[in-house]
Design an enzyme around this catalytic site. Structure first.
Site, PDB file in Angstrom:
ATOM      1  N   ASP A 158       0.869  -1.179   0.000  1.00 52.96           N
ATOM      2  CA  ASP A 158       0.000   0.000   0.000  1.00 52.96           C
ATOM      3  C   ASP A 158       0.905   1.228   0.000  1.00 52.96           C
ATOM      4  OD1 ASP A 158      -1.643  -2.183   0.657  1.00 52.96           O
ATOM      5  OD2 ASP A 158      -2.970  -0.969   1.905  1.00 52.96           O
TER       6      ASP A 158
ATOM      7  N   LYS B 251      -6.851   3.467  -2.749  1.00 55.40           N
ATOM      8  CA  LYS B 251      -7.156   3.394  -1.317  1.00 55.40           C
ATOM      9  C   LYS B 251      -7.389   4.792  -0.780  1.00 55.40           C
ATOM     10  CE  LYS B 251      -4.920   1.924   3.018  1.00 55.40           C
ATOM     11  NZ  LYS B 251      -3.736   1.242   3.587  1.00 55.40           N
TER      12      LYS B 251
ATOM     13  N   LYS C 298     -10.132   0.282  -1.982  1.00 54.97           N
ATOM     14  CA  LYS C 298      -9.925  -0.090  -0.579  1.00 54.97           C
ATOM     15  C   LYS C 298     -10.301   1.095   0.300  1.00 54.97           C
ATOM     16  CE  LYS C 298      -6.526  -1.448   2.915  1.00 54.97           C
ATOM     17  NZ  LYS C 298      -5.152  -1.949   3.200  1.00 54.97           N
TER      18      LYS C 298
END
Length: 218
Positions: free
Chosen positions: A92, A156, A185
């Site tokens: 991430d 995300k 996400k």
């Protein structure tokens, strides 16, 4: 509503700077017990988690350029390669938020694209954190367009370290902007089953939370 396997959508997360090895051992135990998608941990604990989760079906995710996104692109790329070598399956990565706020979208795009290329080169899933709480609506949409063009696997919402987290509106908008080619996400502030289900209904494919056990056992 996509609630059949909520546990399988959760990145069981512990990213606090004071995280101890015992914390990570407990996190991995919980992840195996409840069959979460991954544990999401700081890079220093990748090896520990990879050993504990080997053969369990639970992946190891880590963070890159975290939480500010201001690391040089070359360093982000090397972090990705090192994370893979140590046993991470997913990364991430935080965009360079300062560049985004400066309107230097070309630099943002180059940074993200190089990271995505590095991740995919070594078979790692990459999620790009745009830090929605720090961006205007126009900036969020521009960031989403860049993430989509980069070929990233996920966009995300948040690190959880910038004073704000995922909102239903942001998840819904991000999904509309990236379409079906990129997953979403939702992360930051997801502490209840109700909130988790709202995020899924809005279009989230993965949930980043430190409250995974609480969410699926209520």
């Amino acid at each position: 509503m996509r609630t059949m396997n909520l546990a399988g959508m959760i990145d069981h997360t512990f990213l606090k700077p004071e995280a101890t090895e015992k914390d990570i051992v407990n996190l991995c135990h919980e992840a195996k017990q409840h069959k979460f998608a991954t544990v999401c941990i700081n890079p220093a604990y990748i090896c520990t988690a990879a050993k504990l989760l080997h053969g369990s079906g639970v992946g190891v995710a880590t963070v890159i350029g975290f939480p500010l996104g201001a690391t040089m692109t070359e360093i982000k790329v090397q972090e990705i390669f090192a994370a893979k070598a140590h046993g991470a399956r997913e990364v991430d990565i935080v965009i360079n938020i300062g560049w985004a706020k400066s309107g230097n979208w070309e630099a943002v795009a180059k940074d993200i694209t190089r990271a995505v290329e590095a991740a995919h080169c070594c078979g790692v899933t990459i999620k790009v954190i745009i830090e929605t709480s720090l961006l205007t609506e126009e900036e969020k949409q521009k960031a989403a367009e860049i993430v989509k063009a980069s070929g990233a696997d996920y966009i995300k919402t948040s690190t959880g370290f910038a004073g704000g987290g995922a909102t239903v509106e942001d998840v819904r908008n991000l999904k509309a902007w990236v379409g079906q080619s990129v997953k979403v996400k939702a992360s930051g502030g997801i502490r209840s089953r109700e909130t988790a289900l709202q995020m899924v209904e809005a279009g989230a494919d993965r949930l980043g939370t430190s409250s995974g056990v609480q969410i699926i056992t209520v």
